[in-house]
Design a protein around this motif. Sequence first.
Motif, PDB file in Angstrom:
ATOM      1  N   THR A 231      29.618  35.138  33.303  1.00 15.13           N
ATOM      2  CA  THR A 231      30.071  34.613  34.535  1.00 15.13           C
ATOM      3  C   THR A 231      30.457  32.989  34.428  1.00 15.13           C
ATOM      4  O   THR A 231      31.438  32.643  35.133  1.00 15.13           O
ATOM      5  CB  THR A 231      29.309  34.868  35.792  1.00 15.13           C
ATOM      6  OG1 THR A 231      28.116  33.948  35.525  1.00 15.13           O
ATOM      7  CG2 THR A 231      29.073  36.204  36.149  1.00 15.13           C
ATOM      8  N   ARG A 291      33.368  33.644  42.607  1.00 15.70           N
ATOM      9  CA  ARG A 291      34.910  33.694  42.678  1.00 15.70           C
ATOM     10  C   ARG A 291      35.385  32.329  42.141  1.00 15.70           C
ATOM     11  O   ARG A 291      34.733  31.272  42.479  1.00 15.70           O
ATOM     12  CB  ARG A 291      35.567  33.943  44.207  1.00 15.70           C
ATOM     13  CG  ARG A 291      34.913  35.222  44.586  1.00 15.70           C
ATOM     14  CD  ARG A 291      35.212  35.408  46.105  1.00 15.70           C
ATOM     15  NE  ARG A 291      34.759  36.648  46.710  1.00 15.70           N
ATOM     16  CZ  ARG A 291      34.784  36.984  47.903  1.00 15.70           C
ATOM     17  NH1 ARG A 291      35.355  36.254  48.852  1.00 15.70           N
ATOM     18  NH2 ARG A 291      34.278  38.297  48.357  1.00 15.70           N
ATOM     19  N   PHE A 311      40.678  34.119  41.544  1.00 13.20           N
ATOM     20  CA  PHE A 311      39.983  35.382  40.739  1.00 13.20           C
ATOM     21  C   PHE A 311      38.678  35.542  41.502  1.00 13.20           C
ATOM     22  O   PHE A 311      37.841  34.946  41.824  1.00 13.20           O
ATOM     23  CB  PHE A 311      39.604  34.762  39.533  1.00 13.20           C
ATOM     24  CG  PHE A 311      38.966  36.002  38.656  1.00 13.20           C
ATOM     25  CD1 PHE A 311      39.527  36.903  37.893  1.00 13.20           C
ATOM     26  CD2 PHE A 311      37.353  35.978  38.497  1.00 13.20           C
ATOM     27  CE1 PHE A 311      38.889  37.863  37.034  1.00 13.20           C
ATOM     28  CE2 PHE A 311      37.094  36.805  37.644  1.00 13.20           C
ATOM     29  CZ  PHE A 311      37.933  37.752  37.057  1.00 13.20           C
ATOM     30  N   PRO A 313      35.577  38.673  41.012  1.00 12.02           N
ATOM     31  CA  PRO A 313      34.932  39.632  40.219  1.00 12.02           C
ATOM     32  C   PRO A 313      34.338  40.531  41.045  1.00 12.02           C
ATOM     33  O   PRO A 313      33.997  40.312  42.424  1.00 12.02           O
ATOM     34  CB  PRO A 313      33.980  38.594  39.456  1.00 12.02           C
ATOM     35  CG  PRO A 313      33.448  37.474  40.369  1.00 12.02           C
ATOM     36  CD  PRO A 313      34.941  37.154  41.087  1.00 12.02           C
ATOM     37  N   ASP A 314      34.161  41.625  40.583  1.00  8.03           N
ATOM     38  CA  ASP A 314      33.423  42.943  41.227  1.00  8.03           C
ATOM     39  C   ASP A 314      34.287  43.217  42.645  1.00  8.03           C
ATOM     40  O   ASP A 314      33.670  43.151  43.660  1.00  8.03           O
ATOM     41  CB  ASP A 314      32.217  42.681  41.364  1.00  8.03           C
ATOM     42  CG  ASP A 314      31.245  42.330  39.978  1.00  8.03           C
ATOM     43  OD1 ASP A 314      31.702  43.119  38.813  1.00  8.03           O
ATOM     44  OD2 ASP A 314      30.358  41.538  39.822  1.00  8.03           O
ATOM     45  N   CYS A 315      35.564  43.055  42.461  1.00 12.88           N
ATOM     46  CA  CYS A 315      36.197  43.295  43.871  1.00 12.88           C
ATOM     47  C   CYS A 315      36.304  44.656  44.159  1.00 12.88           C
ATOM     48  O   CYS A 315      36.829  45.731  43.518  1.00 12.88           O
ATOM     49  CB  CYS A 315      37.603  42.772  43.522  1.00 12.88           C
ATOM     50  SG  CYS A 315      38.829  42.812  45.027  1.00 12.88           S
ATOM     51  N   ASP A 319      32.333  45.776  38.053  1.00 13.95           N
ATOM     52  CA  ASP A 319      33.278  45.839  36.876  1.00 13.95           C
ATOM     53  C   ASP A 319      34.788  46.133  37.323  1.00 13.95           C
ATOM     54  O   ASP A 319      35.430  46.300  36.267  1.00 13.95           O
ATOM     55  CB  ASP A 319      32.878  46.953  35.935  1.00 13.95           C
ATOM     56  CG  ASP A 319      31.269  46.494  35.196  1.00 13.95           C
ATOM     57  OD1 ASP A 319      31.256  45.482  35.201  1.00 13.95           O
ATOM     58  OD2 ASP A 319      30.711  47.671  34.719  1.00 13.95           O
ATOM     59  N   GLN A 320      35.119  45.677  38.381  1.00 11.29           N
ATOM     60  CA  GLN A 320      36.601  45.497  38.776  1.00 11.29           C
ATOM     61  C   GLN A 320      36.918  44.330  39.427  1.00 11.29           C
ATOM     62  O   GLN A 320      36.131  43.826  40.390  1.00 11.29           O
ATOM     63  CB  GLN A 320      37.017  46.674  39.671  1.00 11.29           C
ATOM     64  CG  GLN A 320      38.270  46.687  40.243  1.00 11.29           C
ATOM     65  CD  GLN A 320      38.360  47.973  41.220  1.00 11.29           C
ATOM     66  OE1 GLN A 320      38.911  48.876  40.593  1.00 11.29           O
ATOM     67  NE2 GLN A 320      38.461  47.591  42.195  1.00 11.29           N
ATOM     68  N   ASP A 321      37.680  43.513  38.630  1.00 14.01           N
ATOM     69  CA  ASP A 321      38.109  42.494  39.067  1.00 14.01           C
ATOM     70  C   ASP A 321      39.597  42.172  39.806  1.00 14.01           C
ATOM     71  O   ASP A 321      40.478  42.907  39.391  1.00 14.01           O
ATOM     72  CB  ASP A 321      38.117  41.286  37.969  1.00 14.01           C
ATOM     73  CG  ASP A 321      36.709  41.433  37.264  1.00 14.01           C
ATOM     74  OD1 ASP A 321      35.774  41.680  37.903  1.00 14.01           O
ATOM     75  OD2 ASP A 321      36.862  41.232  35.834  1.00 14.01           O
ATOM     76  N   ARG A 349      40.146  46.737  35.236  1.00 14.69           N
ATOM     77  CA  ARG A 349      38.688  47.508  35.430  1.00 14.69           C
ATOM     78  C   ARG A 349      38.286  47.418  33.994  1.00 14.69           C
ATOM     79  O   ARG A 349      39.040  47.553  32.918  1.00 14.69           O
ATOM     80  CB  ARG A 349      38.962  48.765  36.046  1.00 14.69           C
ATOM     81  CG  ARG A 349      37.643  49.700  36.188  1.00 14.69           C
ATOM     82  CD  ARG A 349      38.008  50.661  36.812  1.00 14.69           C
ATOM     83  NE  ARG A 349      38.462  50.718  38.232  1.00 14.69           N
ATOM     84  CZ  ARG A 349      38.490  51.754  39.037  1.00 14.69           C
ATOM     85  NH1 ARG A 349      38.325  52.870  38.556  1.00 14.69           N
ATOM     86  NH2 ARG A 349      38.796  51.501  40.282  1.00 14.69           N
TER      87      ARG A 349
END
Length: 375
Positions: A231, A291, A311, A313-315, A319-321, A349
């Motif tokens: 991260t 973020r 950006f 992360p983990d949206c 593991d999906q950004d 992803r």
Amino acid sequence: MGSMRSLFLFSMLPAIIWAAPIDYKVHFLGVDDPDVLKTVKSASFLSTLKQKKPNSINILRSRAESDIPDILKALHSHGYYDATAQVQIVEEGGDVDVFVMIQTGAVYTIESFEVACANHFTPEELGIKIGDPMTTLKVLNAEQKVLELLSECGYPGSKIIDEQYIADYKTKTIAIHLKVDSGPEANFGSTTVIGAPHIQKELFENKIAWEEGTTYDTRLVDQTQKKLLDTGLFSSVIITHEQEKDGRVPMKIESMETKHKNINIGASYQTFFGPGLTFGWENRNVSGRGRTLSLKGDVTAKNHTGTALFFVPDCGRVDQDFAAQAQVMQEAIVTYHEHSYSITNRIERRIDTRYRFAVGLKVERLLVSNSVSNG
């Protein structure tokens, strides 16, 4: 008075000669393998203490003789259990040479490798091939592999409690027996997070690869550590576990944050665009969830560009950004004047550690004026 001074200096001459440091050369004979020779030299005080010159031949001889046990241990570590070593010092003129004469003998091979523990492991799984030369490094790696494999299947407290090496001097082979205390089988317990006061607990929960109550697996611990370090929010992440309680091991994550905000500025000069200024601002931990919001600008005499990126992360799921970028550009040169505006949205992803896919939409508008071709 002068004669007494001369007599005193003459009587001290042997002591002065005795105290003169001796420069010597070391020669290792009888070892052809460069790896074995390197190990022997690193174990030899004749080599490692060469810069610390002895003050007499007797001290040098003592140093050489004390080398023999360590040289033999170094040879044993490469499977030469019948090896012998002798040292000879030769003085010729003002030169002193130390010859270490080694007879390695036959190399011992591995006859068997057995491990007594909760699980059954074949020698091949531990990196051991029956019939290969017996080396200490190979055995140490196999021991580490045993503990690693046990920690991957629920035994984090395993340890080696006994080792037996049985050498057969007729067949030149060695049988190895390891006894391992696997300890109780354990599951992941509750997780405690220490440090990182500016980061929400939700970010840690999204990065933890294990689930409470599942079988302990050190690979999931390593995976979690890597995810947190990737991260860019932490300078260090240490994950440990406490003693097993009621079949579970409580986990502890200790982390140290990096600086989340940074500013950069720079100057440039190009023969076509002229002098320029570049600047940027970034916050990698918006709302404490990792973020990223960044603003960048690039200004020259003929070109102006501004970019904003957000950006997440983990949206929506782990593991999906999600990334959104807006860019504005103005360029004024002899052939044309251009204004462009673009907005890009992308969802990315991760499938596994090596593959990922992304889908996105880009909208762009260009306005061109004063063009040479159309006026």
